[in-house]
Design an enzyme around this catalytic site. Structure first.
Site: not given
Lengths: 539, 751
Positions: A259, A284, A345-347, A387, A391
């Protein structure tokens, strides 16, 4: 015959088209019948036999509609439609081959199943249904924080995001360290992906440890540092005197490193000296999507027979569940031992939401009640910007959209695994969408009779494959061979009813005794109660 | 007058959690203060002992343990801790003969491993002579694992205890050395009178060792067969029961030593019946014997409407060696020695299970039993199942079919009677199959009876309310096979039992040999503990039907009305005597296993049978069929996982549910009793159902039970969660997806 006579249409629902059609049922033979399409559902009813075969499919679960065969295709029932659903099934319909018989139904179905792709509104906005309770009021952020014991001397409520200026995917009310100023928050926001700064999710009333959630730091290839972010995390640590703040990065280590290439990354040792970083190895959304796809292949329409266990293993679905659960256990354990944690996590809106909400379920018995669970979902999932729309892909024709992923389903599966292991839970049956209005209007359907409110303690499941099992009544529910009702629950309810019956009878008898004693002279006193002695009991 | 729910405030609540902190290893250990000896059972003799021995605690992989003395007696290997026992927790479920924590009946030892210089070796006769290992690991047949460190004790003692244990547990021995023949236990102590025992006496297990038992059973199932008493002194055959039942049409009993004789198992209410027989492989030349077998098949056909289906189980099911091999692989996955092993094996858990093939063998047996049930219930044909000996898979399949068809066998007494009928009186070679004597001949060992219990567990699991007995009952029964006290599992046949018992009795000074049957549960458990054998989910048949209760009239709600085969319809009684030839042809066509090649495989037809049954409303007192789909056949968690601390769910598992149910049930029963006492008119018919009197702790206060309850609960020490280790190497997702960004769009958004 009124075609939809046996279905109660929803207020606002309108019929669009009817058609003679053959439903190719994967469990039986082909069934002749009629299909009705409204702006909300697809309904099929057979016309060829006494035993009813019906389908009642909300258009919202349709993921993909394809044409099957052509005008010149050979073989019986080779010309028609194939519908892929998001609820682990496919539907196949055959039509007469002559005269482009499927053209109109295909086009209409395509339009109404994917209204957003056709400039139309989702049925939710057309529905005229009225509920006694407004489901949107289930969650009141301030009320929830107050229940947790906030604000406190270390934690304050900020309205900095009241117009979604700080972060457009965060709620308006946020809880942050008391010592962090609004200016601090703004500076931290510049260093966190999509400005999702660390904010409080849950507060441990006794030891004052907290669960914070956020997105990844914007470290990038060059390994940038941000003094404000470092100081901010230290404020979180200080708030309850935790010696070392634990940061749980939900991702596998390699992904966190990768990332950096896109500007993200993780909290490095040297920059955050009072923190330890733990990777939880959860994959992910793309990995999860493919895993579920594989799972569907082995359970629909037929359950893989000869190598069931190894096939199940090869989907990795339960391994992913194990990793999510084991991550949540670690978070919950850390917090209950008195250390504060930060989860990202990432977002910070998929894996993070799974982890924080599962840990909170383990830690806080309130969330194990029906209403508490609703609050949990409203808070950790909806208000913090999971989302859902992309999703799940509501009303969108793009079935191969890379943003689709069964993250919420996976979370619900984890909750199911927990209820399976620890009964002291209020039952949660799955529903996809403010749903709460609907649920709360008939709660008895969703209540687990085994729930005991006294279990106000931490409950940990065991994240071992030995205990994890496939949620058969969800993933294989369309298969007619699967047993649905649980005899245990049934029996428990029966016994409860019986106990009440006996208690009532006893009360009546005692009452009649006393009346008998006092009014022994009146002959008609005892009569009414003597008729209820012939109870049938299973003992 | 009303005591409700939590058992009244008076009763003191026992605590189920004991905190026996394992002592850390110290280099120097204080010498033991005084010698301790185990409480010996009557007839038990101590062979040797050693001190100090370190027993590793099973709950963690760190080098923790307890020092104590290790003993070997003629009954068990036992360990007594040097620590003064802490205040004894009132344990509800306790075996009176041996403790689960420190005792290993010699017969229960499966394998012994020695650790020599960090290397683990399987101990066989040869190794014992040379030297003794630093550590001894004992794997038990009930899946417990014990580890003892021998290095702290004197060399001489260590050698002695090691060799003693190895000798008594591994070496071939004679039947007379089995503890049962020394055991002087007084059967059923009179002090233990309770509701439960009262009921046991009223309603005994039928032993099937007398003509009356068989006559009674024939009457119960309305069978029209012939009782054979000619084998009373085993003149007919030593491999056949003392008394048994055969089709009426058999005239000649004495040819071929009873080989091929169809033994009656059970009759369906329609009149057709299930038979089993020993059919040795027939060579082409042996025309006479072939003819004999044909006669036998015809005799079965005569039983009802001239129909028979035969099934050679050795053709369609795995043989006993396959079963043995598969189970050997399977059990390895549960003999876990430490946490690291546990989590490593967690990764490939499902495929490991599958590779053993054990669950598949269970499925095949259930499938075969369903096929038999279908013949009886749907087609109303007689069924004859055969195999070479007629006492292994025949027992499995016939017992399973009877459980599915007859609700009586789903009660506790009925089930025990069934085991007596088909297995014990039916001459299953328990002694050889269980290898109680450690014979070197591996051919004849096979866990056939366990396989049967496994199949029953699947049925209990799927249709709990149909069974009066619980999962715990089955687990305890499977353990009891290896307790060398009970006559039930010690012999190869009725003839064998009688021979041994007769020869032994004069030796015993005090009258006949006191060797209880396993069904005398009071030998192992007090009445409170026996309550765990009853399933709180059981939905007993409603009483008021008593008057019309005829169990085998076609009352099953789920009885199938599918079209029956054309075979039986055109025939009338007395019609076929002239048509023996054509009938023979038909008979052969009708052999079940020959159908394998036909397009409708048995799996497909039984699937149809299952589905049509499933569509009817549930009747737990009617026909019961198992679902055999992949996810439906499962691991018997209680039996296999109860000793593994990593899988304990604190306050969870099915025990939580069962406990709540039991609590509620006892409340309801209390209430009912109070009501009945008040209602004098009903006083005559007092319910003798065992009263579930103990009140297990609710999860509210002092203790929480773990999922392994009622087993192993003293081992729970920590309220900390179990966190899986070795997660990194676990999930190797090689997909390119794994490295993909979460959001395709996010690549652009961060510059």
């Amino acid at each position: 015959m009124e075609p939809l006579a046996d279905v109660a249409m929803l207020p606002g629902e309108e019929r669009v088209i009817d058609k003679d059609i053959i439903y190719i049922c994967p469990f039986n033979a082909a069934v002749k019948g009629k299909v009705f399409i409204t702006n909300y559902r697809l309904y099929f009813k057979n016309t060829d036999s006494e035993t009813p075969v019906t389908l009642d499919v909300p258009l919202g679960v349709i993921s993909r509609i394809e044409k099957m065969g052509g005008a010149s295709s050979r073989g019986e029932n080779s010309y028609g439609l194939e519908i892929t659903c998001k609820d682990m099934r496919n539907l196949r319909f055959a039509l007469k081959q002559e005269g482009h018989s499927r053209r109109d139904i295909f086009e209409i179905l395509f339009k109404y199943a994917f209204p957003l792709s056709h400039g139309m509104q989702l049925f939710a906005f057309l529905s005229q249904e009225k509920y006694e309770e407004n489901g949107w009021n289930v969650y009141e952020a301030m009320e929830e924080y107050r229940r947790q014991g906030l604000p406190s001397s270390e934690w304050r409520v900020t309205f900095i995001n009241k117009n979604y200026e700080l972060c457009d995917t965060y709620p308006t009310i946020l809880v942050v360290p008391y010592k962090a100023t609004e200016e601090d928050l703004r500076r931290v926001a510049t260093f966190r992906s999509r400005c999702r700064i660390p904010v409080l999710s849950w507060f441990h009333k006794e030891n004052h440890a907290v669960i914070m959630r956020c997105s990844q730091p914007l470290v990038g290839m060059s390994g940038k540092r941000n003094k404000d972010d470092e100081r901010y995390l230290d404020l979180i640590r200080e708030a309850n005197g935790t010696t070392k703040l634990t940061i749980y990065d939900a991702r596998p280590n390699v992904n966190a490193v990768a990332n950096k290439a896109t500007g993200g990354g993780y909290e490095g040792d040297d920059a955050y000296q009072n923190a330890e970083l733990v990777f939880l190895d959860i994959h992910n959304i793309h990995v999860m999507r493919e895993s579920l796809k594989k799972l569907k292949d082995i359970v629909y329409p037929n359950v893989e027979e000869s190598h069931w266990l190894s096939s199940l293993e090869s989907t990795h679905w339960l391994e992913h569940i194990k990793l999510v659960l084991s991550g949540a256990i670690q978070v919950a354990d850390k917090v209950s031992s008195g250390s504060s944690v930060v989860v990202h996590c990432s977002d910070g809106w998929d894996r993070t939401a799974q982890l924080t909400s599962l840990a909170m379920l383990m830690l806080d018995s309130f969330y194990r009640t029906l209403r508490g669970f609703q609050v949990l979902l409203e808070k950790e999932w909806i208000s913090f910007g999971h989302k859902f729309a992309s999703r799940i892909g509501h009303g969108d024709k793009n079935h191969a959209d890379q943003d689709r992923s069964p993250i919420f389903l996976q979370f619900i599966d984890c909750v199911w695994q927990m209820t399976k292991q620890i009964l002291l839970f209020s039952n949660v049956r799955v529903k996809t969408a403010s749903l709460w209005s609907f649920v709360n209007s008939d709660t008895s359907l969703y209540i687990n009779p085994f729930y005991t409110s006294e279990s106000s303690r931490v409950l940990y499941p065991v994240a071992s494959m030995r205990h994890l099992e496939l949620w058969v009544t969800y993933y294989i529910r369309w298969n007619p061979r699967i047993q649905h009702q649980s005899p245990v629950e049934q029996r428990y309810k029966e016994l409860l009813a019986l106990r009440d019956q006996y208690l009532k009878k006893l009360e009546e008898l005692q009452l009649s005794d006393s009346t008998h004693l006092t009014n022994s002279s009146t002959p008609n006193a005892a009569t009414p109660n003597q008729h209820i002695t012939h109870l049938q009991t299973p003992f | 007058m009303l005591s409700l729910g939590s058992g009244g405030a008076k009763s003191t609540k026992p605590s189920f959690v004991s905190y026996v902190t394992p002592e850390e290893i110290k280099a120097e250990k204080d010498p033991p203060k005084k010698e301790k000896h185990p409480d010996l059972l009557p007839g038990e003799v101590e062979f040797c002992s050693a001190n100090p021995i370190l027993k590793y605690s099973q709950d963690d992989l760190s080098q923790h343990g307890v020092f104590g003395t290790l003993f070997c007696t003629n009954f068990r290997v036992t360990f007594i801790s040097d620590e003064t026992p802490q205040e004894k927790t009132a344990k509800t479920f306790k075996n009176k003969l041996y403790g689960e924590k420190n005792d290993i009946p010699l017969m229960c030892v499966d394998h012994i491993y020695g650790v020599y210089d960090e290397k683990r070796k399987l101990i066989t006769g040869g190794l014992v002579k040379n030297k003794y290992p630093s550590k001894m690991i004992i794997h038990c047949k009930d899946l417990r694992v014990f580890q003892f460190c021998l290095t702290f004790t004197k060399e001489e003692d260590a050698k002695k205890i090691f060799q003693g244990i190895a000798h008594h547990c591994l070496e071939e021995k004679s039947l007379k050395c089995v503890f049962a023949f020394s055991y002087m236990g007084t059967p059923s102590p009179g002090t233990d009178l309770s509701f439960c025992r009262e009921m046991l006496r009223k309603q005994e297990t039928i032993m099937f060792d007398s003509p009356e038992d068989w006559t009674q059973e024939m009457k119960r199932t309305k069978a029209n067969c012939r009782l054979v008493i000619e084998n009373k002194n085993f003149e007919l055959s030593q491999r056949l029961p003392k008394y048994f039942v055969i089709p009426l049409a058999i005239g000649d009993l004495f040819s071929y030593q009873g080989k091929g004789l169809p033994i009656w198992c059970w009759s369906h209410y329609s009149g057709c019946a299930l038979f089993k027989a020993s059919f040795p492989p027939v060579t082409q030349e042996d025309g006479d014997f072939q003819k004999h077998l044909e006669t036998m098949i015809n005799a079965v056909a005569h039983n009802y409407l001239y129909s028979v289906k035969t099934e050679d189980l050795s053709e369609s099911l795995p043989n006993i060696q396959d079963i043995q091999q598969s189970y050997n692989k399977f059990k390895q996955f549960f003999l876990i020695e430490n946490s690291t092993d546990f989590w490593l094996s967690d990764v490939k858990w499902f495929s490991s299970l599958e590779s053993s093939g054990w669950l598949d063998i269970i499925r095949q047996c259930l499938q075969k039993a369903v096929e038999v049930v279908e013949c009886l219930e749907k087609d109303n044909t007689n069924v004859l199942i055969t195999e070479e000996e007629g006492t292994d898979l025949c027992c499995v399949i016939s017992s399973l079919a009877q459980i599915m068809l007859d609700p009586y066998y789903r009660t506790l007494m009925g089930f025990q009677s069934l085991v007596q009928k088909e297995w014990v009186a039916g001459c299953h070679a328990f002694l050889d199959r269980c290898n109680h004597l450690h014979q070197k001949d591996k051919e004849c060992h096979s866990p056939v009876f366990l396989l049967f219990l496994e199949c029953v567990w699947q049925l209990v699991q799927q249709h709990s309310p149909a069974f009066q007995f619980s999962e715990t009952y089955l687990t305890v029964l499977s353990d009891s096979v290896h307790v060398p006290i009970f006559s039930t599992f010690l012999f190869n046949s009725a003839h064998h039992r009688e021979g041994v018992m007769k020869a032994e009795s004069p030796l015993a000074q005090s009258g006949p040999l006191s060797c209880p049957t396993v069904w005398d549960w009071s030998v192992q458990f007090d009445s409170k503990a026996q309550n765990f054998f009853y399933n709180p989910l059981y939905s007993e048949k409603v009483k008021h039907e008593k008057a019309v209760r005829k169990p085998h009239k076609p009352k099953h709600q789920r009885q199938l009305s599918l079209p029956s085969t054309a075979f039986k319809t055109p025939l009338k009684k007395g019609f076929f005597k002239d048509e023996t030839d054509s009938l023979k042809k038909m008979l052969q066509v009708k052999r079940l296993s020959r159908w394998m090649g036909s397009p409708d495989s048995p799996a497909a037809t039984t699937r149809e049978f299952y589905e049509s049954w499933q569509h009817r409303p549930v009747d737990y007192h009617g026909l019961l069929l198992p679902c055999l789909d992949g996810p439906a056949v499962r691991v018997w968690m209680q039996r296999y996982l109860r000793w593994i601390p990593e899988v304990y769910i604190l306050g969870g598992g099915s025990v939580a549910m069962t406990t709540k149910l039991m609590e509620l049930l006892s409340q309801v029963q209390d209430l009912k009793r109070v009501l009945e006492q008040r209602d004098t008119s009903q006083a005559a018919k007092i319910d003798h159902r065992p009263y579930i009197q103990h009140r297990l702790l609710s999860f509210g206060s002092s203790g929480r039970l773990s999922s392994s309850f009622p087993f192993a609960y003293t081992r729970n020490r920590s309220f900390k969660p179990i966190i899986p280790t070795g997660l990194m190497q676990r999930l190797m997702v090689t997909d390119s997806l794994a490295s993909q960004e979460d959001e395709a769009s996010s690549v652009a958004s961060f510059v």
